[in-house]
Design an enzyme around this catalytic site. Structure first.
Site, PDB file in Angstrom:
ATOM      1  N   HIS A  36      75.573   0.331 101.751  1.00 28.86           N
ATOM      2  CA  HIS A  36      75.826   1.343 100.782  1.00 28.86           C
ATOM      3  C   HIS A  36      77.536   1.460 100.837  1.00 28.86           C
ATOM      4  CE1 HIS A  36      75.526   4.312 104.434  1.00 28.86           C
ATOM      5  NE2 HIS A  36      76.745   4.697 103.672  1.00 28.86           N
ATOM      6  N   ASP A  38      69.612  -1.421 104.028  1.00 32.43           N
ATOM      7  CA  ASP A  38      70.987  -0.848 103.990  1.00 32.43           C
ATOM      8  C   ASP A  38      71.936  -1.706 104.860  1.00 32.43           C
ATOM      9  OD1 ASP A  38      73.134   0.656 103.532  1.00 32.43           O
ATOM     10  OD2 ASP A  38      72.210   2.624 104.775  1.00 32.43           O
ATOM     11  N   GLY A  79      82.061   8.455 107.318  1.00 33.55           N
ATOM     12  CA  GLY A  79      83.030   7.501 107.648  1.00 33.55           C
ATOM     13  C   GLY A  79      82.341   6.672 108.934  1.00 33.55           C
ATOM     14  N   SER A 101      79.326   5.332 108.899  1.00 34.38           N
ATOM     15  CA  SER A 101      78.472   4.342 108.131  1.00 34.38           C
ATOM     16  C   SER A 101      78.950   2.938 108.775  1.00 34.38           C
ATOM     17  CB  SER A 101      78.490   4.734 106.589  1.00 34.38           C
ATOM     18  OG  SER A 101      77.632   5.653 106.383  1.00 34.38           O
ATOM     19  N   SER A 118      73.363   4.063 109.207  1.00 29.90           N
ATOM     20  CA  SER A 118      72.893   4.003 108.183  1.00 29.90           C
ATOM     21  C   SER A 118      73.229   5.461 107.494  1.00 29.90           C
ATOM     22  CB  SER A 118      71.439   3.717 107.611  1.00 29.90           C
ATOM     23  OG  SER A 118      71.075   4.195 106.148  1.00 29.90           O
TER      24      SER A 118
END
Length: 384
Positions: free
Chosen positions: A228, A256, A336, A338, A353
């Protein structure tokens, strides 16, 4: 050149010289023997401090647990093979320091116990529960359903609903529909899951467009991260705004994960940043940790935090769409983080994720298992 890249390379070299990073023989995914696994766990005071803070353990308890979890990783694969069709799932039990294997056939218990695991007799096999979960994956879930996964200890499919939405007719209808096909247990969560991408802020990030995310793990030629965070073809900038690489592949929702190739002038090292909380961690492989084991996460916003693996193969119902085959943890995260690294001991587990909550009040986080990403793009993990 990125200053932290130079630092990571230097740290890796120091650790290797110190004997903490002896290279694996063979492939990155090769399973070590029990003695090798115990010897390979480099236990730093900083790591023990993080586990004491986040898991409520003493330093000696944390060290003992790390060694027990390494043994459980090795036992799980052998136990699954020994159990065959009677395999009902497995999990690590912190109170005993042993792997527990669920079995539908009592006759398989002696063989599994001989491998060093405890056993529990259950009604439903893991294969049957996985099929039931797959049927749920084909349904469209309302926003009040946070996700679902197979819970081996409960021997059921566990559906997690948002507490404030539990009486919503659509949520109740989804749960009732699930119960027609499988044994179902229902639990509640405080918030709906969300991804952890964030706008441009300071730190040690990478950027794509106006989104900041975190590097997951180095692979030969680049790194893996969350899907993402960017689409295939998107340019990636480093912490200083200079060109860093390009998204070569990306999938979200459904999955993801993503692969970013890096430009010349950048290089990869088998290191996960400890952000000063602990010394940077060497990555030596990607052996999958069982449910119940400890796991730690590194990200560019909240840095280093630890928790436990709560569930595997969970379907997470984000607002953008469902993501399948995720691993659920009790580790906190924030915007942030991720794409950042989940690691157990020195074994890579996955990339961050999303989740709910934060690192002030707590929460839960999901990661995309790293071995699936490596297989999808034909990548080789960079290991020490």
């Amino acid at each position: 050149m990125k200053r932290t890249a130079t630092l990571r390379a230097a740290v890796a070299a120091v650790l290797l010289v110190a004997g903490l990073g002896a290279a694996h023989a063979g492939t990155a995914n090769a399973a070590p023997s029990l003695r090798e696994a115990e010897a390979s766990v480099s236990v730093s005071p900083g790591l023990l401090d993080a586990m004491r803070r986040d898991l409520g353990l003493t330093a000696s308890q944390a060290e003992e647990r790390l060694h027990a979890e390494q043994a459980a990783m090795r036992t799980e694969k052998a136990a699954r093979t020994a159990a065959g069709k009677a395999y009902g799932g497995s999990w690590f039990e912190p109170s005993s320091g042993r792997l527990v294997v669920a079995l539908t056939d009592r006759a398989k218990a002696p063989e599994v116990r001989a491998l060093g695991a405890d056993t529990r007799l259950v009604r439903h096999s893991a294969a049957a529960l996985d099929r039931a979960k797959s049927r749920l994956d084909s349904l469209s879930a309302p926003k009040g359903v946070a996700g679902w996964h197979v819970d081996p200890a409960a021997n059921s499919v566990q559906i997690t609903v948002v507490r404030g939405e539990r009486t919503d007719p659509a949520v109740r209808a989804f749960v009732d529909r699930a119960r027609r096909d499988a044994p179902v247990s229902v639990t509640q969560t405080a918030e709906a899951p969300r991804t952890y991408a964030a706008g441009t802020v300071g730190g040690d990030p990478y950027y794509t467009g106006n989104v900041r995310c975190s590097i997951g793990f180095s692979v030969h030629g680049g790194f893996v991260t969350a899907g993402h965070c960017g689409r295939a073809g998107a340019a990636v900038r480093g912490w200083d705004g200079s060109a860093m690489g390009t998204f070569q592949g990306s999938s979200f929702p459904g999955d993801d994960y993503a692969y970013v190739s890096i430009h010349s002038g950048w290089w990869t090292v088998p290191v996960v940043l400890g952000w000063g909380t602990i010394p940077d961690r060497l990555v030596k492989g990607s052996a999958e940790a069982p449910v119940g084991t400890s796991v730690c996460r590194s990200g560019s916003t909240t840095h280093w935090h630890c928790g436990t693996v709560l569930a595997k193969n969970e379907t997470v119902n984000y607002s953008q769409g469902a993501v399948y085959q995720m691993t659920k943890t009790s580790v906190c995260a924030e915007g942030g983080d991720s794409g950042g690294s989940f690691i157990s001991g020195d074994q890579a587990q996955g990339v961050t994720s999303g989740g709910w909550g934060n690192c002030s009040t707590g929460g839960e986080t999901w990661f995309q298992p790293v071995n699936e990403i490596l297989a999808r793009y034909g990548l080789t993990l960079h290991t020490a």
